[in-house]
Write an enzyme that holds these catalytic residues in place. Structure first.
Site, short mmCIF file in Angstrom:
data_model
loop_
_atom_site.label_atom_id
_atom_site.label_comp_id
_atom_site.label_asym_id
_atom_site.label_seq_id
_atom_site.Cartn_x
_atom_site.Cartn_y
_atom_site.Cartn_z
CD GLU A 23 -0.86 0.69 3.65
OE1 GLU A 23 -1.28 1.83 3.41
OE2 GLU A 23 -0.91 0.15 4.77
CE LYS A 158 -3.19 1.71 11.74
NZ LYS A 158 -3.03 1.03 10.46
N1 PSU Z 1 -0.29 0.20 8.71
C1 PSU Z 1 0.79 0.93 9.15
N2 PSU Z 1 0.73 2.28 9.00
C2 PSU Z 1 -0.33 2.91 8.38
C3 PSU Z 1 -1.45 2.15 7.92
C4 PSU Z 1 -1.35 0.79 8.11
O1 PSU Z 1 1.75 0.36 9.69
O2 PSU Z 1 -0.32 4.14 8.22
C5 PSU Z 1 -2.64 2.83 7.25
C6 PSU Z 1 -3.29 1.86 6.25
O3 PSU Z 1 -3.31 2.48 4.98
C7 PSU Z 1 -4.69 1.65 6.76
C8 PSU Z 1 -4.94 2.97 7.38
O4 PSU Z 1 -5.61 1.30 5.77
O5 PSU Z 1 -3.72 3.21 8.10
C9 PSU Z 1 -6.18 2.98 8.27
O6 PSU Z 1 -6.74 4.24 8.25
P1 PSU Z 1 -8.25 4.44 8.81
O7 PSU Z 1 -8.19 4.05 10.23
O8 PSU Z 1 -8.50 5.92 8.59
O9 PSU Z 1 -9.15 3.60 7.97
#
Ligand code: PSU
Ligand code: MN
Length: 302
Positions: A23, A158
């Site tokens: 990504e 996370k």
């Molecule tokens: N994993 C990481 N760092 C990140 C992300 C994932 O180690 O920055 C990103 C991914 O792109 C994931 C996003 O889809 O964080 C989630 O964002 P949200 O909670 O706004 O959906």
């Protein structure tokens, strides 16, 4: 709309050789320059060393691309938050207006599936946020898991999230969550969350078999491979939890909401840990890239 593949990824897919999708939100919004570019290139290298072709996914000038050049990765890293964070709901906007977009897990999964790339490595997927009962903040990554046929290698979810609620939602949606060589759902910075995963696999070949079976059963959507951070790089939950709680309070104080929440929290945690969380994040992404490449090799073998 067609996905534009790099010549290398295109040749690999045509020959049924392993490809791993990566990504770009993690590059533009997940880490600061230059660590973001160094990490993105190192992760591609890990994929290669383990026998697969990397394809970093993004939207460039409105075109869906799988397989960014070095120059494009460098530019995304330099411009950072100047490049729009693009989830599935944002794809029509950047495509329609011919803009650049850094794709989240959700948007990357969608584009990977459109391109026929069945394996994808990230750091940690999005999920149900703490306090979601009030804020309704649930990552679109989860919605996408019911749609795109992709195996997603992630270090659990996370730790800034509500992990029990994230697992509940995945159960409701029929998304398999496989503990990779673990019986526990990993918590991103830490190997352990105290939460059991519903199933476990101990080799890449087992994961590939489960993925194939899911899609042969006509059950659309993702298979989550929950791969814990290496022991030597982890931050124990007891150490990181107070940092997360402080970051969440700061986000609330500043009224941060919507797509800014996750990048804000990750950035706050990097500051508060003086870079230790960044080192953990880099280590877990590389580890996920390795496992994803091994799964891609097993999956391509059939
Ligand atoms: N994993 C990481 N760092 C990140 C992300 C994932 O180690 O920055 C990103 C991914 O792109 C994931 C996003 O889809 O964080 C989630 O964002 P949200 O909670 O706004 O959906
Ligand atoms: Mn959100």
């Amino acid at each position: 709309m067609k996905v534009i593949l790099s010549p290398e990824a295109s040749a690999a897919l045509a020959a049924n050789q392993p490809v791993v999708a990566l990504e770009s939100t993690i590059i533009a919004h997940g880490m600061a320059y230059p660590a973001n570019v160094e990490t993105a290139l190192a992760v591609e290298q890990v994929v290669r060393e383990h026998g697969a072709v990397p394809a970093t996914i993004a939207v460039i000038g409105g075109k869906l691309k799988a397989g960014l050049s070095r120059g494009e990765i460098e530019r995304f890293g330099r411009e950072g938050p100047g490049i729009m964070k693009v989830s599935v709901r944002d794809l029509p906007f950047v495509a329609g207006r011919a803009l650049d977009g850094a794709t989240t897990v959700a948007a990357t999964m969608r584009i990977a599936a459109m391109a026929g790339i069945p394996i994808f490595a990230t750091g940690g997927m999005g999920g149900v946020h703490r306090g979601a009962g009030e804020t309704f903040d649930v990552s679109a990554d989860l919605t996408e898991m019911t749609h795109s046929n992709v195996g997603l290698v992630t270090a659990g979810a996370k730790a800034i999230l509500d992990l029990p609620l994230t697992l509940e939602r995945l159960e409701t949606d029929g998304v398999p969550v496989i503990g990779y060589r673990t019986g526990e759902f990993p918590a991103f910075y830490s190997r352990s969350s105290g939460l059991k995963v519903p199933m476990r696999a101990d080799s890449a070949a087992e994961v590939a078999d489960i993925m194939r079976s899911k899609w042969e059963l006509d059950l659309p959507g993702a298979v989550i491979v929950a791969n814990p951070i290496p022991e030597e790089d982890e931050i124990p939950a007891s150490e990181i939890e107070p940092v997360i709680v402080a970051a969440l309070a700061e986000a609330q104080r500043l009224g941060i909401f919507g797509k800014d929440v996750t990048p804000f929290l990750l950035g706050e945690i990097v500051k508060a840990t003086k870079g230790r969380s960044l080192r953990a994040n880099i280590a877990l992404v590389k580890n996920n890239a390795k496992v994803a490449a091994e799964i891609a090799v097993a999956f391509a073998r059939g």
